[in-house]
Write a protein that holds these residues in place. Structure first.
Motif, PDB file in Angstrom:
ATOM      1  N   ARG A 175       0.816  -1.212   0.000  1.00 43.82           N
ATOM      2  CA  ARG A 175       0.000   0.000   0.000  1.00 43.82           C
ATOM      3  C   ARG A 175       0.854   1.269   0.000  1.00 43.82           C
ATOM      4  NH1 ARG A 175      -3.466   3.384  -1.684  1.00 43.82           N
ATOM      5  NH2 ARG A 175      -4.282   4.820  -0.129  1.00 43.82           N
ATOM      6  N   PHE A 176       2.007   1.223   0.699  1.00 38.31           N
ATOM      7  CA  PHE A 176       2.846   2.426   0.750  1.00 38.31           C
ATOM      8  C   PHE A 176       3.348   2.814  -0.634  1.00 38.31           C
ATOM      9  CE2 PHE A 176       6.247  -0.693   0.894  1.00 38.31           C
ATOM     10  CZ  PHE A 176       7.311  -0.076   0.266  1.00 38.31           C
ATOM     11  N   ALA A 177       3.571   1.826  -1.497  1.00 38.08           N
ATOM     12  CA  ALA A 177       3.997   2.120  -2.865  1.00 38.08           C
ATOM     13  C   ALA A 177       2.891   2.836  -3.628  1.00 38.08           C
ATOM     14  CB  ALA A 177       4.389   0.839  -3.579  1.00 38.08           C
ATOM     15  N   GLU A 178       1.655   2.440  -3.383  1.00 38.16           N
ATOM     16  CA  GLU A 178       0.525   3.121  -4.020  1.00 38.16           C
ATOM     17  C   GLU A 178       0.426   4.559  -3.526  1.00 38.16           C
ATOM     18  OE1 GLU A 178      -2.910   0.801  -3.163  1.00 38.16           O
ATOM     19  OE2 GLU A 178      -2.150  -1.021  -4.136  1.00 38.16           O
ATOM     20  N   GLU A 179       0.713   4.775  -2.267  1.00 36.15           N
ATOM     21  CA  GLU A 179       0.657   6.134  -1.711  1.00 36.15           C
ATOM     22  C   GLU A 179       1.748   7.020  -2.306  1.00 36.15           C
ATOM     23  OE1 GLU A 179      -0.707   6.351   2.682  1.00 36.15           O
ATOM     24  OE2 GLU A 179       0.504   4.535   2.541  1.00 36.15           O
ATOM     25  N   LEU A 180       2.901   6.418  -2.577  1.00 38.01           N
ATOM     26  CA  LEU A 180       4.022   7.197  -3.108  1.00 38.01           C
ATOM     27  C   LEU A 180       3.885   7.477  -4.602  1.00 38.01           C
ATOM     28  CD1 LEU A 180       7.119   5.584  -1.336  1.00 38.01           C
ATOM     29  CD2 LEU A 180       6.138   7.838  -0.911  1.00 38.01           C
ATOM     30  N   ALA A 181       3.066   6.713  -5.295  1.00 39.66           N
ATOM     31  CA  ALA A 181       2.971   6.827  -6.752  1.00 39.66           C
ATOM     32  C   ALA A 181       2.632   8.237  -7.229  1.00 39.66           C
ATOM     33  CB  ALA A 181       1.968   5.815  -7.296  1.00 39.66           C
ATOM     34  N   PRO A 182       1.627   8.925  -6.677  1.00 42.57           N
ATOM     35  CA  PRO A 182       1.341  10.277  -7.166  1.00 42.57           C
ATOM     36  C   PRO A 182       2.457  11.267  -6.862  1.00 42.57           C
ATOM     37  CG  PRO A 182      -0.076   9.726  -5.301  1.00 42.57           C
ATOM     38  CD  PRO A 182       0.612   8.473  -5.714  1.00 42.57           C
ATOM     39  N   VAL A 183       3.173  11.046  -5.757  1.00 43.25           N
ATOM     40  CA  VAL A 183       4.301  11.932  -5.427  1.00 43.25           C
ATOM     41  C   VAL A 183       5.405  11.759  -6.460  1.00 43.25           C
ATOM     42  CG1 VAL A 183       5.965  12.600  -3.661  1.00 43.25           C
ATOM     43  CG2 VAL A 183       3.716  11.721  -2.986  1.00 43.25           C
ATOM     44  N   ALA A 184       5.693  10.504  -6.816  1.00 47.71           N
ATOM     45  CA  ALA A 184       6.715  10.228  -7.830  1.00 47.71           C
ATOM     46  C   ALA A 184       6.308  10.844  -9.167  1.00 47.71           C
ATOM     47  CB  ALA A 184       6.920   8.723  -7.972  1.00 47.71           C
ATOM     48  N   ALA A 185       5.030  10.747  -9.511  1.00 48.07           N
ATOM     49  CA  ALA A 185       4.552  11.313 -10.781  1.00 48.07           C
ATOM     50  C   ALA A 185       4.711  12.822 -10.805  1.00 48.07           C
ATOM     51  CB  ALA A 185       3.095  10.919 -11.003  1.00 48.07           C
ATOM     52  N   ASP A 186       4.519  13.466  -9.653  1.00 43.40           N
ATOM     53  CA  ASP A 186       4.688  14.921  -9.586  1.00 43.40           C
ATOM     54  C   ASP A 186       6.141  15.319  -9.832  1.00 43.40           C
ATOM     55  OD1 ASP A 186       2.040  15.434  -9.113  1.00 43.40           O
ATOM     56  OD2 ASP A 186       2.249  15.555  -6.926  1.00 43.40           O
ATOM     57  N   LEU A 187       7.072  14.445  -9.454  1.00 39.49           N
ATOM     58  CA  LEU A 187       8.493  14.756  -9.616  1.00 39.49           C
ATOM     59  C   LEU A 187       8.961  14.578 -11.052  1.00 39.49           C
ATOM     60  CD1 LEU A 187       9.923  13.070  -6.387  1.00 39.49           C
ATOM     61  CD2 LEU A 187       9.551  15.506  -6.792  1.00 39.49           C
ATOM     62  N   GLY A 188       8.268  13.745 -11.809  1.00 33.75           N
ATOM     63  CA  GLY A 188       8.646  13.541 -13.205  1.00 33.75           C
ATOM     64  C   GLY A 188       8.051  12.266 -13.733  1.00 33.75           C
ATOM     65  N   PRO A 189       7.768  12.214 -15.028  1.00 34.38           N
ATOM     66  CA  PRO A 189       7.124  11.021 -15.604  1.00 34.38           C
ATOM     67  C   PRO A 189       8.002   9.781 -15.582  1.00 34.38           C
ATOM     68  CG  PRO A 189       7.784  12.558 -17.337  1.00 34.38           C
ATOM     69  CD  PRO A 189       7.995  13.268 -16.036  1.00 34.38           C
ATOM     70  N   ASP A 190       9.317   9.968 -15.434  1.00 38.21           N
ATOM     71  CA  ASP A 190      10.206   8.807 -15.452  1.00 38.21           C
ATOM     72  C   ASP A 190      10.726   8.442 -14.068  1.00 38.21           C
ATOM     73  OD1 ASP A 190      11.799  11.065 -15.115  1.00 38.21           O
ATOM     74  OD2 ASP A 190      13.496  10.210 -16.226  1.00 38.21           O
ATOM     75  N   VAL A 191      10.121   9.001 -13.015  1.00 38.39           N
ATOM     76  CA  VAL A 191      10.600   8.729 -11.657  1.00 38.39           C
ATOM     77  C   VAL A 191       9.911   7.485 -11.108  1.00 38.39           C
ATOM     78  CG1 VAL A 191      10.787   9.603  -9.303  1.00 38.39           C
ATOM     79  CG2 VAL A 191      11.051  11.176 -11.230  1.00 38.39           C
ATOM     80  N   PRO A 192      10.628   6.382 -10.936  1.00 38.22           N
ATOM     81  CA  PRO A 192      10.006   5.166 -10.388  1.00 38.22           C
ATOM     82  C   PRO A 192       9.628   5.354  -8.926  1.00 38.22           C
ATOM     83  CG  PRO A 192      12.110   4.697 -11.471  1.00 38.22           C
ATOM     84  CD  PRO A 192      12.035   6.176 -11.287  1.00 38.22           C
ATOM     85  N   VAL A 193       8.577   4.699  -8.529  1.00 37.77           N
ATOM     86  CA  VAL A 193       8.149   4.771  -7.134  1.00 37.77           C
ATOM     87  C   VAL A 193       9.251   4.226  -6.219  1.00 37.77           C
ATOM     88  CG1 VAL A 193       6.470   3.902  -5.460  1.00 37.77           C
ATOM     89  CG2 VAL A 193       5.705   4.624  -7.725  1.00 37.77           C
ATOM     90  N   ARG A 194       9.930   3.190  -6.685  1.00 39.62           N
ATOM     91  CA  ARG A 194      10.999   2.601  -5.860  1.00 39.62           C
ATOM     92  C   ARG A 194      12.119   3.612  -5.617  1.00 39.62           C
ATOM     93  NH1 ARG A 194      11.988  -3.164  -5.092  1.00 39.62           N
ATOM     94  NH2 ARG A 194      13.818  -3.350  -3.775  1.00 39.62           N
ATOM     95  N   LEU A 195      12.404   4.459  -6.571  1.00 39.98           N
ATOM     96  CA  LEU A 195      13.436   5.477  -6.377  1.00 39.98           C
ATOM     97  C   LEU A 195      13.020   6.453  -5.282  1.00 39.98           C
ATOM     98  CD1 LEU A 195      15.502   7.281  -9.066  1.00 39.98           C
ATOM     99  CD2 LEU A 195      14.438   8.629  -7.282  1.00 39.98           C
ATOM    100  N   LEU A 196      11.743   6.837  -5.285  1.00 44.42           N
ATOM    101  CA  LEU A 196      11.261   7.747  -4.246  1.00 44.42           C
ATOM    102  C   LEU A 196      11.307   7.074  -2.880  1.00 44.42           C
ATOM    103  CD1 LEU A 196      10.038  10.510  -3.617  1.00 44.42           C
ATOM    104  CD2 LEU A 196       7.777   9.530  -4.053  1.00 44.42           C
ATOM    105  N   ALA A 197      10.908   5.803  -2.830  1.00 41.70           N
ATOM    106  CA  ALA A 197      10.970   5.077  -1.563  1.00 41.70           C
ATOM    107  C   ALA A 197      12.413   4.975  -1.074  1.00 41.70           C
ATOM    108  CB  ALA A 197      10.368   3.687  -1.736  1.00 41.70           C
ATOM    109  N   SER A 198      13.344   4.745  -1.982  1.00 40.79           N
ATOM    110  CA  SER A 198      14.762   4.667  -1.612  1.00 40.79           C
ATOM    111  C   SER A 198      15.266   6.015  -1.108  1.00 40.79           C
ATOM    112  CB  SER A 198      15.590   4.206  -2.807  1.00 40.79           C
ATOM    113  OG  SER A 198      15.269   2.879  -3.163  1.00 40.79           O
TER     114      SER A 198
END
Length: 247
Positions: A175-198
């Motif tokens: 679920r935390f990955a789903e929560e991070l997904a819109p934040v990653a999208a705001d940072l850029g279209p090529d930003v993986p959710v895993r990168l944001l989590a890292s």
């Protein structure tokens, strides 16, 4: 004609005097604001977050009502101190991260700069990363300064990812990955959710490593080479994030 020129000259002089007086008042206010904050920082060092405007005013030789002309409340003064601290540590990190080098080297430089700042300013570190101040709720104004360090870490990881130097592994479940997904999208279209989590994991690891050292958790265990142990921790966190050292 002569009378008109004289009137215009007097009017111009009047505007100049008003502008000069306004500039002096602004300078005096800015100087007093900085003096109040400096005294408040000394109280943080001696009393912790139990900050009192009355005590600050007493040290300045002012009536407490005079301090309220600069800061309307204790929380407003705390906010100013918090923003200053975030900006100071953020500036130190950004200067270190601006040096050329491999992503891991840049990350280690940033982490080291943050640690050095914390060790030099332990009470400011405690204010922004220690126990929350009872009754204080940080306003939106603190968000921008507060994310300077994690944003920098994220940019370093993103640069490494785009250069093919960051092995992220499989997409994240949970679920935390789903929560991070819109934040990653705001940072850029090529930003993986895993990168944001890292990024978050590295940032929290950094803060925890520094706080553990600063608040006495290494006492009677590691005394002589705490910088070496810190480097070991950050390298391990970077490796877990997928950032390997280059040959």
């Amino acid at each position: 004609m002569g009378g008109g020129r004289k009137a215009r000259a007097l009017l111009s002089l009047w505007h100049t005097v008003r502008m000069s007086a306004s500039g002096v008042r602004a300078r005096v206010r800015a100087e007093m604001t900085e003096e109040i904050k400096a005294v408040a920082l000394r109280h943080l060092a001696s009393d912790g977050a139990n900050l009192s405007l009355r005590a600050v005013a007493r040290d300045l030789g002012m009536a407490s009502s005079a301090v309220y002309r600069y800061f309307a409340s204790r929380d407003e003064l705390l906010t100013a101190l918090i923003i200053d601290a975030y900006d100071a540590v953020g500036g130190a990190a950004e200067r270190a991260g601006a040096a050329p080098g491999a992503p891991l080297d840049r990350l280690l430089a940033v982490a080291s700069a943050v640690r050095d700042w914390a060790l030099a300013q332990p009470h400011q570190w405690a204010l922004i990363y220690g126990t929350p101040v009872p009754g204080y709720r940080a306003p939106q104004d603190t968000v921008g300064p507060g994310i300077r360090v994690p944003l920098l870490i994220g940019h370093i990881l993103l640069d490494a990812y785009r250069a093919g130097e960051l092995g992220l592994g499989a997409p994240l479940p949970g679920r935390f990955a789903e929560e991070l997904a819109p934040v990653a999208a705001d940072l850029g279209p090529d930003v993986p959710v895993r990168l944001l989590a890292s990024t978050f994991a590295l940032y929290f690891h950094l803060c925890g490593a520094i706080s553990g050292e600063l608040f006495g958790q290494l006492a009677n265990s590691i005394e002589d080479d705490r910088r070496g142990f810190f480097d070991f921790q950050i390298r391990g966190a970077a490796s877990a994030a997928g950032l390997a050292s280059t040959p």
